[in-house]
Design a protein around this motif. Structure first.
Motif, PDB file in Angstrom:
ATOM      1  N   ILE A   1       0.846  -1.172   0.000  1.00 39.48           N
ATOM      2  CA  ILE A   1       0.000   0.000   0.000  1.00 39.48           C
ATOM      3  C   ILE A   1       0.889   1.232   0.000  1.00 39.48           C
ATOM      4  O   ILE A   1       1.771   1.356   0.852  1.00 39.48           O
ATOM      5  N   PRO A   2       0.687   2.146  -0.932  1.00 47.31           N
ATOM      6  CA  PRO A   2       1.498   3.371  -0.926  1.00 47.31           C
ATOM      7  C   PRO A   2       1.176   4.234   0.292  1.00 47.31           C
ATOM      8  O   PRO A   2       0.093   4.124   0.873  1.00 47.31           O
ATOM      9  N   GLN A   3       2.115   5.076   0.658  1.00 47.87           N
ATOM     10  CA  GLN A   3       1.895   5.988   1.776  1.00 47.87           C
ATOM     11  C   GLN A   3       1.262   7.295   1.340  1.00 47.87           C
ATOM     12  O   GLN A   3       0.606   7.967   2.124  1.00 47.87           O
ATOM     13  N   VAL A   4       1.493   7.661   0.084  1.00 49.98           N
ATOM     14  CA  VAL A   4       0.942   8.917  -0.423  1.00 49.98           C
ATOM     15  C   VAL A   4       0.489   8.721  -1.866  1.00 49.98           C
ATOM     16  O   VAL A   4       1.113   7.983  -2.626  1.00 49.98           O
ATOM     17  N   ILE A   5      -0.619   9.365  -2.194  1.00 48.24           N
ATOM     18  CA  ILE A   5      -1.134   9.361  -3.567  1.00 48.24           C
ATOM     19  C   ILE A   5      -1.457  10.802  -3.931  1.00 48.24           C
ATOM     20  O   ILE A   5      -2.068  11.534  -3.151  1.00 48.24           O
ATOM     21  N   PHE A   6      -1.044  11.187  -5.126  1.00 51.23           N
ATOM     22  CA  PHE A   6      -1.403  12.490  -5.686  1.00 51.23           C
ATOM     23  C   PHE A   6      -2.495  12.228  -6.714  1.00 51.23           C
ATOM     24  O   PHE A   6      -2.285  11.487  -7.665  1.00 51.23           O
ATOM     25  N   LEU A   7      -3.667  12.818  -6.501  1.00 52.66           N
ATOM     26  CA  LEU A   7      -4.807  12.597  -7.382  1.00 52.66           C
ATOM     27  C   LEU A   7      -5.176  13.872  -8.121  1.00 52.66           C
ATOM     28  O   LEU A   7      -5.387  14.913  -7.501  1.00 52.66           O
ATOM     29  N   ASP A   8      -5.270  13.767  -9.421  1.00 53.86           N
ATOM     30  CA  ASP A   8      -5.795  14.865 -10.209  1.00 53.86           C
ATOM     31  C   ASP A   8      -7.319  14.813 -10.096  1.00 53.86           C
ATOM     32  O   ASP A   8      -7.905  13.729 -10.161  1.00 53.86           O
ATOM     33  N   ALA A  22     -14.224   4.834  -3.897  1.00 51.93           N
ATOM     34  CA  ALA A  22     -14.003   3.408  -4.166  1.00 51.93           C
ATOM     35  C   ALA A  22     -12.966   2.780  -3.237  1.00 51.93           C
ATOM     36  O   ALA A  22     -12.871   1.552  -3.171  1.00 51.93           O
ATOM     37  N   LEU A  23     -12.186   3.591  -2.530  1.00 54.22           N
ATOM     38  CA  LEU A  23     -11.155   3.045  -1.642  1.00 54.22           C
ATOM     39  C   LEU A  23     -11.778   2.333  -0.449  1.00 54.22           C
ATOM     40  O   LEU A  23     -12.690   2.866   0.181  1.00 54.22           O
ATOM     41  N   PRO A  24     -11.256   1.157  -0.128  1.00 52.32           N
ATOM     42  CA  PRO A  24     -11.740   0.492   1.095  1.00 52.32           C
ATOM     43  C   PRO A  24     -11.267   1.247   2.335  1.00 52.32           C
ATOM     44  O   PRO A  24     -10.130   1.713   2.394  1.00 52.32           O
ATOM     45  N   GLU A  25     -12.138   1.396   3.295  1.00 58.90           N
ATOM     46  CA  GLU A  25     -11.832   2.202   4.485  1.00 58.90           C
ATOM     47  C   GLU A  25     -10.685   1.650   5.315  1.00 58.90           C
ATOM     48  O   GLU A  25     -10.056   2.393   6.055  1.00 58.90           O
ATOM     49  N   ASP A  26     -10.386   0.367   5.197  1.00 61.87           N
ATOM     50  CA  ASP A  26      -9.327  -0.203   6.025  1.00 61.87           C
ATOM     51  C   ASP A  26      -7.934   0.281   5.643  1.00 61.87           C
ATOM     52  O   ASP A  26      -6.992   0.101   6.408  1.00 61.87           O
ATOM     53  N   ILE A  27      -7.774   0.918   4.486  1.00 54.23           N
ATOM     54  CA  ILE A  27      -6.448   1.443   4.144  1.00 54.23           C
ATOM     55  C   ILE A  27      -6.292   2.921   4.489  1.00 54.23           C
ATOM     56  O   ILE A  27      -5.221   3.485   4.328  1.00 54.23           O
ATOM     57  N   PHE A  28      -7.356   3.541   4.991  1.00 56.92           N
ATOM     58  CA  PHE A  28      -7.298   4.969   5.306  1.00 56.92           C
ATOM     59  C   PHE A  28      -6.179   5.296   6.280  1.00 56.92           C
ATOM     60  O   PHE A  28      -5.557   6.340   6.194  1.00 56.92           O
ATOM     61  N   LYS A  29      -5.905   4.415   7.227  1.00 60.69           N
ATOM     62  CA  LYS A  29      -4.882   4.719   8.237  1.00 60.69           C
ATOM     63  C   LYS A  29      -3.470   4.669   7.671  1.00 60.69           C
ATOM     64  O   LYS A  29      -2.545   5.155   8.289  1.00 60.69           O
ATOM     65  N   TYR A  30      -3.298   4.094   6.488  1.00 62.37           N
ATOM     66  CA  TYR A  30      -1.976   3.974   5.885  1.00 62.37           C
ATOM     67  C   TYR A  30      -1.688   5.023   4.822  1.00 62.37           C
ATOM     68  O   TYR A  30      -0.576   5.158   4.358  1.00 62.37           O
ATOM     69  N   LEU A  31      -2.688   5.756   4.424  1.00 64.25           N
ATOM     70  CA  LEU A  31      -2.607   6.539   3.195  1.00 64.25           C
ATOM     71  C   LEU A  31      -2.849   8.019   3.427  1.00 64.25           C
ATOM     72  O   LEU A  31      -3.700   8.404   4.225  1.00 64.25           O
ATOM     73  N   GLN A  32      -2.077   8.827   2.715  1.00 61.52           N
ATOM     74  CA  GLN A  32      -2.310  10.270   2.663  1.00 61.52           C
ATOM     75  C   GLN A  32      -2.537  10.637   1.201  1.00 61.52           C
ATOM     76  O   GLN A  32      -1.799  10.191   0.329  1.00 61.52           O
ATOM     77  N   VAL A  33      -3.547  11.437   0.971  1.00 68.67           N
ATOM     78  CA  VAL A  33      -3.887  11.831  -0.393  1.00 68.67           C
ATOM     79  C   VAL A  33      -3.751  13.339  -0.520  1.00 68.67           C
ATOM     80  O   VAL A  33      -4.184  14.098   0.347  1.00 68.67           O
ATOM     81  N   TYR A  51     -13.396  13.627   3.272  1.00 69.93           N
ATOM     82  CA  TYR A  51     -12.413  12.546   3.146  1.00 69.93           C
ATOM     83  C   TYR A  51     -11.252  12.826   4.099  1.00 69.93           C
ATOM     84  O   TYR A  51     -10.375  13.634   3.800  1.00 69.93           O
ATOM     85  N   PRO A  52     -11.190  12.142   5.240  1.00 66.28           N
ATOM     86  CA  PRO A  52     -10.134  12.426   6.216  1.00 66.28           C
ATOM     87  C   PRO A  52      -8.725  12.133   5.707  1.00 66.28           C
ATOM     88  O   PRO A  52      -7.759  12.677   6.223  1.00 66.28           O
ATOM     89  N   LEU A  53      -8.589  11.297   4.702  1.00 67.14           N
ATOM     90  CA  LEU A  53      -7.253  10.994   4.203  1.00 67.14           C
ATOM     91  C   LEU A  53      -6.715  12.059   3.248  1.00 67.14           C
ATOM     92  O   LEU A  53      -5.531  12.052   2.937  1.00 67.14           O
ATOM     93  N   VAL A  54      -7.546  13.018   2.821  1.00 68.42           N
ATOM     94  CA  VAL A  54      -7.050  14.119   1.987  1.00 68.42           C
ATOM     95  C   VAL A  54      -6.337  15.109   2.904  1.00 68.42           C
ATOM     96  O   VAL A  54      -6.929  15.731   3.761  1.00 68.42           O
ATOM     97  N   LYS A  55      -5.034  15.209   2.710  1.00 67.96           N
ATOM     98  CA  LYS A  55      -4.200  16.048   3.568  1.00 67.96           C
ATOM     99  C   LYS A  55      -3.993  17.447   3.014  1.00 67.96           C
ATOM    100  O   LYS A  55      -3.550  18.333   3.716  1.00 67.96           O
ATOM    101  N   GLY A  56      -4.281  17.641   1.728  1.00 68.88           N
ATOM    102  CA  GLY A  56      -4.108  18.973   1.179  1.00 68.88           C
ATOM    103  C   GLY A  56      -4.264  19.008  -0.321  1.00 68.88           C
ATOM    104  O   GLY A  56      -4.539  18.003  -0.972  1.00 68.88           O
ATOM    105  N   PHE A  57      -4.095  20.215  -0.844  1.00 70.11           N
ATOM    106  CA  PHE A  57      -4.188  20.468  -2.277  1.00 70.11           C
ATOM    107  C   PHE A  57      -2.828  20.911  -2.794  1.00 70.11           C
ATOM    108  O   PHE A  57      -2.097  21.619  -2.100  1.00 70.11           O
ATOM    109  N   VAL A  58      -2.533  20.502  -4.002  1.00 71.24           N
ATOM    110  CA  VAL A  58      -1.299  20.885  -4.663  1.00 71.24           C
ATOM    111  C   VAL A  58      -1.684  21.512  -5.996  1.00 71.24           C
ATOM    112  O   VAL A  58      -2.389  20.887  -6.796  1.00 71.24           O
ATOM    113  N   LEU A  59      -1.258  22.744  -6.205  1.00 71.99           N
ATOM    114  CA  LEU A  59      -1.536  23.391  -7.480  1.00 71.99           C
ATOM    115  C   LEU A  59      -0.584  22.870  -8.546  1.00 71.99           C
ATOM    116  O   LEU A  59       0.611  22.701  -8.303  1.00 71.99           O
TER     117      LEU A  59
END
Length: 76
Positions: A1-8, A22-33, A51-59
């Motif tokens: 499981i990746p630790q961080v994902i950048f989503l457009d 679509a993400l299963p909730e059990d990976i939320f504790k491992y992931l930052q988006v 979405y608690p796993l969304v940590k911020g926005f990147v321009l």
């Protein structure tokens, strides 16, 4: 499981929101988006709060120093 994902927000096959739904909730504790976007829409910022796993926005385009800061935070 990746630790961080950048989503457009506007990906070709599904939006960032569809991907997050679509993400299963059990990976939320491992992931930052981080949401990558070309706009600073307050609607998108507000929507991301459900979405608690969304940590911020990147321009886009992402500056290399910002990517390094995010990685340093994860690796600390």
């Amino acid at each position: 499981i990746p630790q961080v994902i950048f989503l457009d927000i506007n990906m070709p096959e599904m939006s960032a929101w569809e991907f997050l739904d679509a993400l299963p909730e059990d990976i939320f504790k491992y992931l930052q988006v981080y949401i990558c976007t070309g706009s600073e829409s307050l609607d998108d910022v507000e929507r991301s709060r459900k979405y608690p796993l969304v940590k911020g926005f990147v321009l886009k385009p992402m500056q290399p120093h910002l990517a390094q800061e995010i990685l340093n935070t994860i690796l600390a």
